[in-house]
Structures are given as C-alpha cells and as structure tokens.
Design an enzyme around this catalytic site. Structure first.
Site, PDB file in Angstrom:
ATOM      1  N   GLN A 141     -31.574 154.341  27.489  1.00 55.23           N
ATOM      2  CA  GLN A 141     -32.428 153.608  28.804  1.00 55.23           C
ATOM      3  C   GLN A 141     -33.856 153.431  28.343  1.00 55.23           C
ATOM      4  O   GLN A 141     -34.698 154.180  27.997  1.00 55.23           O
ATOM      5  CB  GLN A 141     -32.501 154.654  30.176  1.00 55.23           C
ATOM      6  CG  GLN A 141     -32.892 153.854  31.242  1.00 55.23           C
ATOM      7  CD  GLN A 141     -34.160 153.489  31.193  1.00 55.23           C
ATOM      8  OE1 GLN A 141     -34.450 151.998  31.130  1.00 55.23           O
ATOM      9  NE2 GLN A 141     -35.369 153.912  31.203  1.00 55.23           N
ATOM     10  N   TYR A 177     -39.582 158.290  29.499  1.00 59.44           N
ATOM     11  CA  TYR A 177     -39.016 157.821  28.387  1.00 59.44           C
ATOM     12  C   TYR A 177     -39.492 158.048  26.781  1.00 59.44           C
ATOM     13  O   TYR A 177     -38.733 158.521  25.820  1.00 59.44           O
ATOM     14  CB  TYR A 177     -39.431 156.178  28.284  1.00 59.44           C
ATOM     15  CG  TYR A 177     -38.879 155.520  26.918  1.00 59.44           C
ATOM     16  CD1 TYR A 177     -37.469 155.011  26.941  1.00 59.44           C
ATOM     17  CD2 TYR A 177     -39.789 154.971  26.014  1.00 59.44           C
ATOM     18  CE1 TYR A 177     -36.898 154.436  25.684  1.00 59.44           C
ATOM     19  CE2 TYR A 177     -39.396 154.350  24.777  1.00 59.44           C
ATOM     20  CZ  TYR A 177     -37.887 154.005  24.708  1.00 59.44           C
ATOM     21  OH  TYR A 177     -37.560 153.574  23.523  1.00 59.44           O
ATOM     22  N   GLU A 234     -43.556 154.444  21.471  1.00 59.72           N
ATOM     23  CA  GLU A 234     -43.922 155.146  22.310  1.00 59.72           C
ATOM     24  C   GLU A 234     -43.989 156.664  22.347  1.00 59.72           C
ATOM     25  O   GLU A 234     -44.882 157.524  23.140  1.00 59.72           O
ATOM     26  CB  GLU A 234     -43.053 154.976  23.749  1.00 59.72           C
ATOM     27  CG  GLU A 234     -42.854 153.585  24.385  1.00 59.72           C
ATOM     28  CD  GLU A 234     -44.326 153.364  25.034  1.00 59.72           C
ATOM     29  OE1 GLU A 234     -44.433 154.373  26.013  1.00 59.72           O
ATOM     30  OE2 GLU A 234     -44.858 152.494  24.974  1.00 59.72           O
ATOM     31  N   GLY A 279     -49.121 143.705  35.472  1.00 56.79           N
ATOM     32  CA  GLY A 279     -50.003 144.803  35.481  1.00 56.79           C
ATOM     33  C   GLY A 279     -51.130 144.628  34.514  1.00 56.79           C
ATOM     34  O   GLY A 279     -51.966 143.621  34.539  1.00 56.79           O
ATOM     35  N   SER A 334     -39.428 155.435  18.728  1.00 47.90           N
ATOM     36  CA  SER A 334     -40.202 154.486  19.333  1.00 47.90           C
ATOM     37  C   SER A 334     -41.582 154.715  19.008  1.00 47.90           C
ATOM     38  O   SER A 334     -41.982 156.206  18.907  1.00 47.90           O
ATOM     39  CB  SER A 334     -39.817 154.346  20.749  1.00 47.90           C
ATOM     40  OG  SER A 334     -41.051 153.852  21.244  1.00 47.90           O
ATOM     41  N   ARG A 393     -40.987 139.016  27.295  1.00 48.13           N
ATOM     42  CA  ARG A 393     -40.203 137.734  27.846  1.00 48.13           C
ATOM     43  C   ARG A 393     -40.316 137.512  29.460  1.00 48.13           C
ATOM     44  O   ARG A 393     -39.954 136.461  30.056  1.00 48.13           O
ATOM     45  CB  ARG A 393     -38.582 138.535  27.962  1.00 48.13           C
ATOM     46  CG  ARG A 393     -37.400 137.618  28.252  1.00 48.13           C
ATOM     47  CD  ARG A 393     -36.946 136.855  27.211  1.00 48.13           C
ATOM     48  NE  ARG A 393     -36.189 135.528  27.514  1.00 48.13           N
ATOM     49  CZ  ARG A 393     -35.018 135.427  27.442  1.00 48.13           C
ATOM     50  NH1 ARG A 393     -34.421 136.640  27.302  1.00 48.13           N
ATOM     51  NH2 ARG A 393     -34.422 134.220  27.733  1.00 48.13           N
ATOM     52  N   LEU A 447     -28.294 153.163  18.982  1.00 46.88           N
ATOM     53  CA  LEU A 447     -29.596 152.484  19.572  1.00 46.88           C
ATOM     54  C   LEU A 447     -29.199 152.277  21.067  1.00 46.88           C
ATOM     55  O   LEU A 447     -30.317 152.071  21.754  1.00 46.88           O
ATOM     56  CB  LEU A 447     -29.304 150.910  19.268  1.00 46.88           C
ATOM     57  CG  LEU A 447     -29.188 150.684  17.906  1.00 46.88           C
ATOM     58  CD1 LEU A 447     -29.043 149.134  17.425  1.00 46.88           C
ATOM     59  CD2 LEU A 447     -30.284 151.160  16.804  1.00 46.88           C
ATOM     60  N   GLU A 494     -50.641 155.102  31.256  1.00 42.45           N
ATOM     61  CA  GLU A 494     -50.380 153.804  30.365  1.00 42.45           C
ATOM     62  C   GLU A 494     -50.539 154.400  29.118  1.00 42.45           C
ATOM     63  O   GLU A 494     -51.379 155.371  28.584  1.00 42.45           O
ATOM     64  CB  GLU A 494     -51.187 152.851  30.743  1.00 42.45           C
ATOM     65  CG  GLU A 494     -51.271 151.566  30.008  1.00 42.45           C
ATOM     66  CD  GLU A 494     -50.232 150.731  29.896  1.00 42.45           C
ATOM     67  OE1 GLU A 494     -49.083 151.204  29.222  1.00 42.45           O
ATOM     68  OE2 GLU A 494     -50.389 149.679  30.438  1.00 42.45           O
TER      69      GLU A 494
HETATM   70  O1  G4F Z   1     -42.826 145.206  27.489  1.00 43.07           O
HETATM   71  P1  G4F Z   1     -43.063 146.642  27.926  1.00 43.07           P
HETATM   72  O2  G4F Z   1     -42.523 147.011  29.146  1.00 43.07           O
HETATM   73  O3  G4F Z   1     -42.682 147.339  26.628  1.00 43.07           O
HETATM   74  P2  G4F Z   1     -43.392 148.904  26.340  1.00 43.07           P
HETATM   75  O4  G4F Z   1     -43.687 149.871  27.385  1.00 43.07           O
HETATM   76  O5  G4F Z   1     -44.274 148.800  25.435  1.00 43.07           O
HETATM   77  O6  G4F Z   1     -42.019 149.536  25.646  1.00 43.07           O
HETATM   78  C1  G4F Z   1     -41.340 148.787  24.879  1.00 43.07           C
HETATM   79  O7  G4F Z   1     -41.525 149.037  23.367  1.00 43.07           O
HETATM   80  C2  G4F Z   1     -41.224 150.386  22.843  1.00 43.07           C
HETATM   81  C3  G4F Z   1     -41.573 150.510  21.431  1.00 43.07           C
HETATM   82  O8  G4F Z   1     -43.000 150.737  21.425  1.00 43.07           O
HETATM   83  C4  G4F Z   1     -39.943 150.691  22.952  1.00 43.07           C
HETATM   84  F1  G4F Z   1     -39.764 151.885  22.718  1.00 43.07           F
HETATM   85  C5  G4F Z   1     -39.652 150.463  24.508  1.00 43.07           C
HETATM   86  O9  G4F Z   1     -38.066 150.664  24.718  1.00 43.07           O
HETATM   87  C6  G4F Z   1     -39.593 149.301  25.056  1.00 43.07           C
HETATM   88  O10 G4F Z   1     -38.769 148.331  24.363  1.00 43.07           O
HETATM   89  O11 G4F Z   1     -44.799 146.727  28.259  1.00 43.07           O
HETATM   90  C7  G4F Z   1     -45.981 146.490  27.063  1.00 43.07           C
HETATM   91  C8  G4F Z   1     -47.129 146.504  27.935  1.00 43.07           C
HETATM   92  C9  G4F Z   1     -47.350 147.955  28.663  1.00 43.07           C
HETATM   93  O12 G4F Z   1     -48.774 148.439  28.473  1.00 43.07           O
HETATM   94  C10 G4F Z   1     -47.131 147.538  30.231  1.00 43.07           C
HETATM   95  O13 G4F Z   1     -47.966 148.185  31.030  1.00 43.07           O
HETATM   96  O14 G4F Z   1     -47.181 145.535  28.840  1.00 43.07           O
HETATM   97  C11 G4F Z   1     -47.800 146.117  29.904  1.00 43.07           C
HETATM   98  N1  G4F Z   1     -47.384 145.340  31.179  1.00 43.07           N
HETATM   99  C12 G4F Z   1     -48.410 144.634  31.903  1.00 43.07           C
HETATM  100  N2  G4F Z   1     -47.919 144.058  32.779  1.00 43.07           N
HETATM  101  C13 G4F Z   1     -46.355 145.135  31.678  1.00 43.07           C
HETATM  102  C14 G4F Z   1     -46.432 144.185  32.752  1.00 43.07           C
HETATM  103  N3  G4F Z   1     -45.001 145.397  31.424  1.00 43.07           N
HETATM  104  C15 G4F Z   1     -43.821 145.057  31.887  1.00 43.07           C
HETATM  105  N4  G4F Z   1     -42.718 145.459  31.477  1.00 43.07           N
HETATM  106  N5  G4F Z   1     -44.244 144.061  32.946  1.00 43.07           N
HETATM  107  C16 G4F Z   1     -45.327 143.865  33.653  1.00 43.07           C
HETATM  108  O15 G4F Z   1     -45.381 143.169  34.672  1.00 43.07           O
END
Ligand code: G4F
Length: 336
Positions: free
Chosen positions: A85, A151, A129, A213, A127, A193, A82, A283
């Site tokens: 990064q 990633y 992703e 974002g 993932s 979170r 698991l 994105e």
């Molecule tokens: O919570 P996120 O950072 O997760 P993301 O990028 O989907 O990736 C997570 O899930 C994957 C499984 O599909 C894993 F493989 C990976 O390791 C990780 O656990 O972002 C979710 C969405 C994105 O579209 C991002 O652009 O939320 C959007 N977002 C909007 N504002 C934001 C923000 N994400 C983050 N982290 N912070 C923001 O302020």
C-alpha cells in the site's frame, strides 16, 4: 535464462521492471491478487502489452500459504518485492491495513524464500519516506530514519526485516531506498500525476481548477523507468547491500505545477487552489537524495532530467484528454 518473480507487477514500477527484465532475456513471473485476475481489463492496464510474455500467479500478501504455494511450485533466481500500500495519505486514513500488508507481506515473502528458495536474490522496495523528518541533507544510506507516517514506519520495518534476513541467514537481500519516481503510468492520486492529468483536462476544457495541499513540500523526483534499472543492478552484485536511488535535485510541488501548466501554455496561478483536505497530519517537508554509492558501485545513471519528466507526463495526459492518445499502457483510477 534467469527467472524473476515480481510482486506488484501490475503497478507502475512492476510494469517498467517487467519490460526491463524481458528485454534482458529473463523469464518473468508476477504475483497478482485474485481480484485482479477477475478484472483484467482494468487491473492489467499497465501490463496488457506484456500479458503473453509474463506468467501470473494468484496470491495475496496477507496470506503466507498462498505465497508459499507459488514458491513451492516455481524456482526463482531473483525476487523483486514491490507490492505494497504505497499511498502515504491513505496510510493515515487506515494505518492498520497499511501496516498489515506492508510489514507482514514483506515478512511472509522473506520467510517463504528462506524456507524454500534461500539462494534467490531478494529486492525490497524501501523508500525515502523512511527519512521523514530529515536528520541531514542530502539523505544517504547512513542517514538515520525518522518516518512521519504509518507508511514510512511500515517501510522502515520492511527495511529492517530485509537487513535481518541478510545478517541472520546469509541470504542475498538488498534494499533500494528510492526517492519519488514518476512517469506516465503513475497512479492519479500521487501529486505529479494529479497535476499533469488535471492540467491536461483544464487545457481540454474538461476541468476548471486543481485543488492541492502543501505546495511548498519539496521532493526529489525522477522517472520510474530509470529507477527500475537500479533495482536490477542491485541484485547483480557480489555482495548484497542497500542503495539510495535519487536524482539529487529537489523541487517544490509549486515548481512542478508551474512547469506542467507552462508546458500546455497555461499559468498555474489561475487554476491551482489550496485545500485543507489534502494536507497531511504530519508532513515530510523536504527530501533530496545522494545517490553517489549507486553511481559508483552499480554504475547507475538516470537518463531523464526533471523538465523531461514533467514534459513526458504532461504530453501523455494531454493526448489522453484530447483523445489523440495511441493505445499505450497508463494508470488506472482517479485523483483524490
Ligand atoms: O505524490 P505524493 O503523494 O508522494 P509521497 O507522499 O512523497 O510518496 C511517494 O513517494 C515515496 C518515495 O519517497 C514513496 F515511497 C511513496 O510510496 C509514494 O510513491 O506527495 C508528494 C508531496 C507530499 O509532500 C504531499 O503533501 O506532495 C504533497 N501534496 C500537495 N498536495 C500532495 C497534494 N500530494 C498528493 N498526493 N495530493 C495532493 O493533492
């Protein structure tokens, strides 16, 4: 008694998986970085309640000899890889170290297992992703990959390495293609979170706004506690295979905000601001998984619904912010 090794045992998924395996009567071991052993108070926060029941071994995913050394001294029935990064935004900031850790780390684990413990069942944390710019909806095991970040690219490489060791050397290597999975132990940098912890601090009078974002991004969110059960089931099969694990529902970041803030009696529109800094160079706009195969072959079913997930995360953070929280494992770090 079965013996399992978990890389990334101090993370959200590692901690839930360790609990799950201990509950099933496993002897549980974990690979941890030496820096974690030097800073146990902070780094072992999620597994502090398990420390007297798990065996930890120092090793680095960047060092083949350190992995080889642990595997030469201990035999394992199952290995759950698991560690990675895992923050997508960080992979744009430093693609090189994400690639090094995620690709070489997986390759080192597989190569050392092949050399020393070829009968050990291996799980790779793939993932959603990997689907990136999606070619079909919902995404299933046969959907082509089109990753949109370093990633995502590193996870495609890890997935292909895992498949190659299965096909070339006949090892039991399985990949879970897990969609987003969250919970009260999630790191503060991930959007769910970040939303629940900041909404709780706003409610408690400790913050005034939440900067995010892309609010229109869609994700398929489940509870990590449910998803680690699927990992274990994958390694109990007769034949190794790859499985999508997902809720089958997709929601926008905006909907997550709406539900989370409503949970504490607030209207998200009064507090959420968009901020260019949190947009990504490329994105992944929309993900939703089809877990039919996992349900049929593994008999896996999630227990948490989307509103229940938001509720438990929100309640946990509200208790922390208002000082009512009982000593429970939770994430370390700060939102960014
Ligand atoms: O919570 P996120 O950072 O997760 P993301 O990028 O989907 O990736 C997570 O899930 C994957 C499984 O599909 C894993 F493989 C990976 O390791 C990780 O656990 O972002 C979710 C969405 C994105 O579209 C991002 O652009 O939320 C959007 N977002 C909007 N504002 C934001 C923000 N994400 C983050 N982290 N912070 C923001 O302020």
């Amino acid at each position: 008694m079965k013996r399992a090794l978990i890389t990334g045992i101090t993370g959200q998924d590692g901690s839930y998986l360790a609990e799950n395996l201990l509950g099933l009567g496993y002897e549980v071991h974990g690979l941890v970085r030496r820096v974690a052993l030097e800073d146990p108070e902070r780094r072992f926060n999620r597994i502090k309640h398990l420390l007297d029941r798990v065996q930890l071994h120092p090793a680095s995913l960047e060092s083949y000899p350190s992995i080889f050394s642990v595997l030469s001294r201990h035999d394992f029935d199952e290995c759950y890889h698991l560690a990675a990064q895992s923050f997508v935004a960080e992979s744009f900031a430093d693609g090189f170290s994400t690639m090094n850790t995620n690709i070489n780390g997986t390759h080192y684990m597989l190569a050392a297992l092949r050399e020393l413990r070829p009968r050990c069942h291996f799980y790779f944390a793939g993932s959603s992703e990997m689907f990136g710019k999606v070619r079909e909806t919902p995404q299933r095991e046969t959907t082509p990959f089109h990753p949109r970040s370093p990633y995502g690219i590193s996870k495609v490489a890890g997935f292909e390495l895992t498949r190659n060791y299965r096909e070339a050397y006949g090892m039991f290597c399985a990949s879970g293609i897990l969609f987003n999975h969250e919970g009260p132990r999630r790191g503060f940098e991930f959007v769910t979170r970040k939303i629940t912890s900041t909404a709780a601090r706003i409610k408690a009078g400790q913050a005034t706004e939440l900067r995010l974002g892309n609010l229109e991004a869609r994700r398929d969110w489940g509870h990590a506690e449910d998803y680690v059960r699927a990992m274990h089931l994958m390694l109990q099969q007769e034949v190794p295979d790859d499985f999508v694990v997902a809720s089958g529902e997709s929601h926008t970041v905006r909907e997550f905000c709406q539900l989370a803030f409503a949970e504490v009696g607030l209207d998200y529109r009064e507090y959420v601001r968009t901020d260019e800094r949190f947009y990504r160079p490329a994105e992944v706009e929309s993900l939703v998984g089809d877990a039919t195969k996992a349900r049929r072959v593994l008999g896996w079913e999630p227990r948490y619904t989307f509103p229940e997930l938001v509720k438990v995360m929100m309640q946990n953070d509200l208790e922390s912010a208002t000082g009512l929280k009982a000593a429970r494992p939770e994430a370390v770090g700060k939102a960014r």
